[in-house]
Motif scaffolding. Sequence first.
Motif, mmCIF file in Angstrom:
data_model
loop_
_atom_site.group_PDB
_atom_site.id
_atom_site.type_symbol
_atom_site.label_atom_id
_atom_site.label_comp_id
_atom_site.label_asym_id
_atom_site.label_seq_id
_atom_site.Cartn_x
_atom_site.Cartn_y
_atom_site.Cartn_z
ATOM 1 N N THR A 47 -9.566 1.875 -3.177
ATOM 2 C CA THR A 47 -9.007 1.510 -1.874
ATOM 3 C C THR A 47 -9.659 2.312 -0.757
ATOM 4 O OG1 THR A 47 -6.977 1.513 -0.546
ATOM 5 C CG2 THR A 47 -7.130 3.164 -2.270
ATOM 6 N N SER A 49 -7.952 3.205 1.773
ATOM 7 C CA SER A 49 -6.899 4.110 2.248
ATOM 8 C C SER A 49 -7.075 5.483 1.624
ATOM 9 C CB SER A 49 -5.516 3.559 1.893
ATOM 10 O OG SER A 49 -5.281 2.323 2.531
ATOM 11 N N ASN A 137 -0.531 -3.011 -1.820
ATOM 12 C CA ASN A 137 -1.368 -2.633 -0.681
ATOM 13 C C ASN A 137 -2.314 -1.481 -0.983
ATOM 14 O OD1 ASN A 137 -0.292 -4.536 1.198
ATOM 15 N ND2 ASN A 137 1.549 -3.266 1.357
ATOM 16 N N THR A 139 -1.854 1.839 -1.419
ATOM 17 C CA THR A 139 -1.705 2.983 -0.527
ATOM 18 C C THR A 139 -0.789 4.032 -1.155
ATOM 19 O OG1 THR A 139 0.179 1.965 0.623
ATOM 20 C CG2 THR A 139 -2.016 1.593 1.555
ATOM 21 N N GLN A 141 1.815 7.004 0.343
ATOM 22 C CA GLN A 141 2.456 7.511 1.557
ATOM 23 C C GLN A 141 3.273 8.755 1.239
ATOM 24 O OE1 GLN A 141 5.018 4.714 3.567
ATOM 25 N NE2 GLN A 141 5.523 6.130 5.217
#
Length: 205
Positions: A47, A49, A137, A139, A141
């Motif tokens: 990714t 991210s 997605n 990601t 967090q």
Amino acid sequence: MKKLVYIVLACVSVLALVNVARYMGDSSSKAPDYHSEVILTLFSMKTSSDFIINLPDTGDSVKLTSIIDLGTPHGKAQGNYQVGEERGEVLLDYMHINPLGQITADNRIYFVAPFTVSNQGSGVFTYVGLFEQDIDNQTIQHLDSYFIGDRIKLNEMRLWDSKIELSFNQHGEQQAYAEVPTETVHLTLGVDGAIPTKLLKQQDI
């Protein structure tokens, strides 16, 4: 008329130089084929991210950029930062990553992991971080942090009956920080709900 054209061309040139300078100075600009080596190594997700750690009580954040001591009990994900004149390092102890429950209906996994923050001073501040992995997605967090101590030695971190149990050594009241910490502390943390957003202290023995 020629003078006006020259002025317009000069303004365009200045704007172009400003945009180039912004692009070259913007560390967030990424190559089209960029991916996070840390997320790929730890979570097998390719990714663009990044794995970001929020520095507690500051509003600043640090990108984890490399893995050190891979394949050893001392493995860490590392990131360096500079805030004003302060420079520091964040180390995430991925060997102690603990998932909280199963994958949710919307393909999210919540997990906890300890990390340390150090700067030019002598302190090495240890926290437990709460994180959300969004599989769809791709990601990660950082949701919350709980401060454990300064220059502690983490002995164990595990999940038991949906609680996070920690055992670590801290410095006693009469003990200098230059010495190895010898006072053993047991701490239990929990989260604030089925969809966690915050770490909470449960008990301290």
